[in-house]
Design an enzyme around this catalytic site. Structure first.
Site, PDB file in Angstrom:
ATOM      1  N   TYR A  53       0.773  -1.157   0.016  1.00 44.87           N
ATOM      2  CA  TYR A  53      -0.132   0.154   0.098  1.00 44.87           C
ATOM      3  C   TYR A  53       0.859   1.412  -0.035  1.00 44.87           C
ATOM      4  O   TYR A  53       2.303   1.282   0.354  1.00 44.87           O
ATOM      5  CB  TYR A  53      -0.993  -0.071   1.237  1.00 44.87           C
ATOM      6  CG  TYR A  53      -0.384   0.377   2.556  1.00 44.87           C
ATOM      7  CD1 TYR A  53      -0.384   1.526   3.146  1.00 44.87           C
ATOM      8  CD2 TYR A  53       0.133  -0.871   3.480  1.00 44.87           C
ATOM      9  CE1 TYR A  53       0.386   1.842   4.341  1.00 44.87           C
ATOM     10  CE2 TYR A  53       0.792  -0.469   4.657  1.00 44.87           C
ATOM     11  CZ  TYR A  53       0.912   0.806   5.072  1.00 44.87           C
ATOM     12  OH  TYR A  53       1.569   0.887   6.245  1.00 44.87           O
ATOM     13  N   CYS A  54       0.357   2.389  -0.432  1.00 46.29           N
ATOM     14  CA  CYS A  54       0.960   3.597  -0.238  1.00 46.29           C
ATOM     15  C   CYS A  54      -0.278   4.695   0.443  1.00 46.29           C
ATOM     16  O   CYS A  54      -0.979   4.265   1.106  1.00 46.29           O
ATOM     17  CB  CYS A  54       1.402   4.137  -1.423  1.00 46.29           C
ATOM     18  SG  CYS A  54       0.312   4.382  -3.094  1.00 46.29           S
ATOM     19  N   TRP A  55      -0.252   5.915  -0.093  1.00 42.96           N
ATOM     20  CA  TRP A  55      -0.988   6.780   0.663  1.00 42.96           C
ATOM     21  C   TRP A  55      -2.519   6.387   0.186  1.00 42.96           C
ATOM     22  O   TRP A  55      -3.367   6.368   0.830  1.00 42.96           O
ATOM     23  CB  TRP A  55      -0.603   8.281   0.186  1.00 42.96           C
ATOM     24  CG  TRP A  55      -1.866   9.266   0.505  1.00 42.96           C
ATOM     25  CD1 TRP A  55      -2.343  10.046  -0.225  1.00 42.96           C
ATOM     26  CD2 TRP A  55      -2.176   9.547   1.952  1.00 42.96           C
ATOM     27  NE1 TRP A  55      -3.316  10.987   0.450  1.00 42.96           N
ATOM     28  CE2 TRP A  55      -3.065  10.700   1.753  1.00 42.96           C
ATOM     29  CE3 TRP A  55      -1.679   9.353   3.099  1.00 42.96           C
ATOM     30  CZ2 TRP A  55      -3.613  11.313   2.859  1.00 42.96           C
ATOM     31  CZ3 TRP A  55      -2.382   9.773   4.041  1.00 42.96           C
ATOM     32  CH2 TRP A  55      -3.327  10.480   4.165  1.00 42.96           C
ATOM     33  N   TYR A  82      -3.240   3.626   2.532  1.00 39.79           N
ATOM     34  CA  TYR A  82      -3.225   4.126   3.907  1.00 39.79           C
ATOM     35  C   TYR A  82      -4.434   4.790   4.171  1.00 39.79           C
ATOM     36  O   TYR A  82      -4.963   4.687   5.389  1.00 39.79           O
ATOM     37  CB  TYR A  82      -2.085   4.950   4.395  1.00 39.79           C
ATOM     38  CG  TYR A  82      -2.182   5.565   5.699  1.00 39.79           C
ATOM     39  CD1 TYR A  82      -1.755   5.086   6.702  1.00 39.79           C
ATOM     40  CD2 TYR A  82      -2.457   6.847   5.754  1.00 39.79           C
ATOM     41  CE1 TYR A  82      -1.848   5.302   8.167  1.00 39.79           C
ATOM     42  CE2 TYR A  82      -2.526   7.349   6.750  1.00 39.79           C
ATOM     43  CZ  TYR A  82      -2.383   7.024   8.102  1.00 39.79           C
ATOM     44  OH  TYR A  82      -2.353   7.572   9.236  1.00 39.79           O
TER      45      TYR A  82
END
Length: 348
Positions: free
Chosen positions: A94-96, A123
């Site tokens: 995952y990222c932002w 996130y």
């Protein structure tokens, strides 16, 4: 494959071998999914550089430069932290917001042959679940508060209860603060978001049918606020008030603050804010105790003249059901016996 989290417990039941956060180190340090490892595809400096080019120069150029950076960083991760992963490894990435950074890294992992999944919404979607649990949804747990003056062994008693199979929340442990003027830990406190992640993860593991023991706190632990859903539950919870002799509490306090007695200069500095409450003469007397190594006398004096009066005022403002628990000693064996008494009282 994209995975959508419907609850915080999904993270334990989905069965991924690793959860990988590809955001920059500063983003990860502020908060992250519990148990995630940080394999950034862009460093903080690289992310700032690409962002500046994207806004001030040319979007295509920013993407091209960013792709080169991501590729170099991905190669370093593959040759480093991921070098020992075999073909059966299944990561969740995952990222932002579940966008380009996580998608780029997941694509590389997929091309190798790993069955990689993306966290839908990144996130940001995880954070919404935390906010919902702690700010928007009432907490329906059988909370019982452990109350008592400074040095009465409340945190140690929580762990003794846990050791005998009871459920507890160690708020001070999650907040990295012992809840008093002298209470900071080395390394400082986590961010508010990180504290909330720790708390939400702990709450998600609790059985609502069984009692949950929590130390009575103000709504602030050091610099961190207890989120409103939990705070509301704590305000309405019954209280077990631990009472122990002053001398025993002073001895217990010394055992639990070895970092301060090991650094008398730091201890003296932490006492300075008390000058406004107790005057120069009393503070000088305490400083003399430090200079002479009379730490037990200092602990007793601080408990009796500073902490207990403030605790008494706070306790008088609480309209709760209170059960007194008298404890003669605060050594580990005695705390274990007290924990057994409390569990028996709960009817477990």
């Amino acid at each position: 494959m994209a995975v959508k989290l419907s609850s915080l417990t999904d993270l334990q039941t989905l069965g991924f071998d690793d959860i990988i956060d590809v955001r920059a180190p500063s983003e990860f340090a502020e908060d992250h999914v519990p148990g995630a490892i940080n394999l950034p595809v862009l460093s903080d400096a690289e992310r700032a550089e690409v962002g500046t080019i994207y806004v001030q120069e040319d979007r295509f150029l920013a993407r091209k430069i960013g792709a080169a950076m991501v590729s170099r960083n991905a190669a370093a991760h593959l040759e480093g932290p991921l070098a020992d992963r075999d073909g059966a490894w299944q990561p969740l990435v995952y990222c932002w917001r579940g966008g380009q950074r996580s998608g780029s890294f997941a694509s590389i992992l997929s091309q190798i042959g790993w069955r990689v999944a993306l966290m839908e919404g990144g996130y940001k979607s995880y954070r919404k679940l935390v906010v919902s649990a702690l700010y928007e949804t009432p907490i329906s747990l059988k909370i019982t508060l452990l109350d008592g003056g400074t040095g009465s062994g409340k945190t140690a008693l929580l762990h003794a209860l846990q050791g005998q199979g009871a459920q507890m929340l160690d708020l001070e442990g999650m907040a990295a603060h012992r809840g008093s003027l002298l209470g900071g830990f080395d390394g400082g406190q986590p961010s508010q978001k990180m504290f909330e992640s720790r708390l939400a993860a702990a709450l998600a593991q609790l059985d609502p049918a069984q009692p949950v023991y929590v130390e009575a706190e103000s709504n602030k632990i050091g610099n961190l606020l207890i989120p409103p859903s939990l705070w509301a539950a704590m305000l309405n919870a019954p209280v077990l008030r631990i009472s122990a002799p002053l001398a025993e509490r002073a001895t217990f306090t010394l055992r639990n603050y070895p970092d301060l007695t090991a650094d008398p200069e730091e201890l003296g500095a932490r006492l300075q804010p008390l000058r406004a409450f107790h005057g120069a003469a009393r503070l000088e007397a305490w400083e003399q105790m430090i200079a002479e190594g009379r730490f037990e006398a200092l602990a007793a004096a601080l408990i009796e003249t500073h902490y207990d009066p403030r605790y008494t005022k706070a306790a008088q403002r609480r309209a709760r059901s209170v059960t007194e628990i008298d404890v003669a000693r605060l050594d580990p064996d005695s705390l274990a016996e007290t924990a057994a008494r409390i569990i028996a009282m709960s009817g477990r």
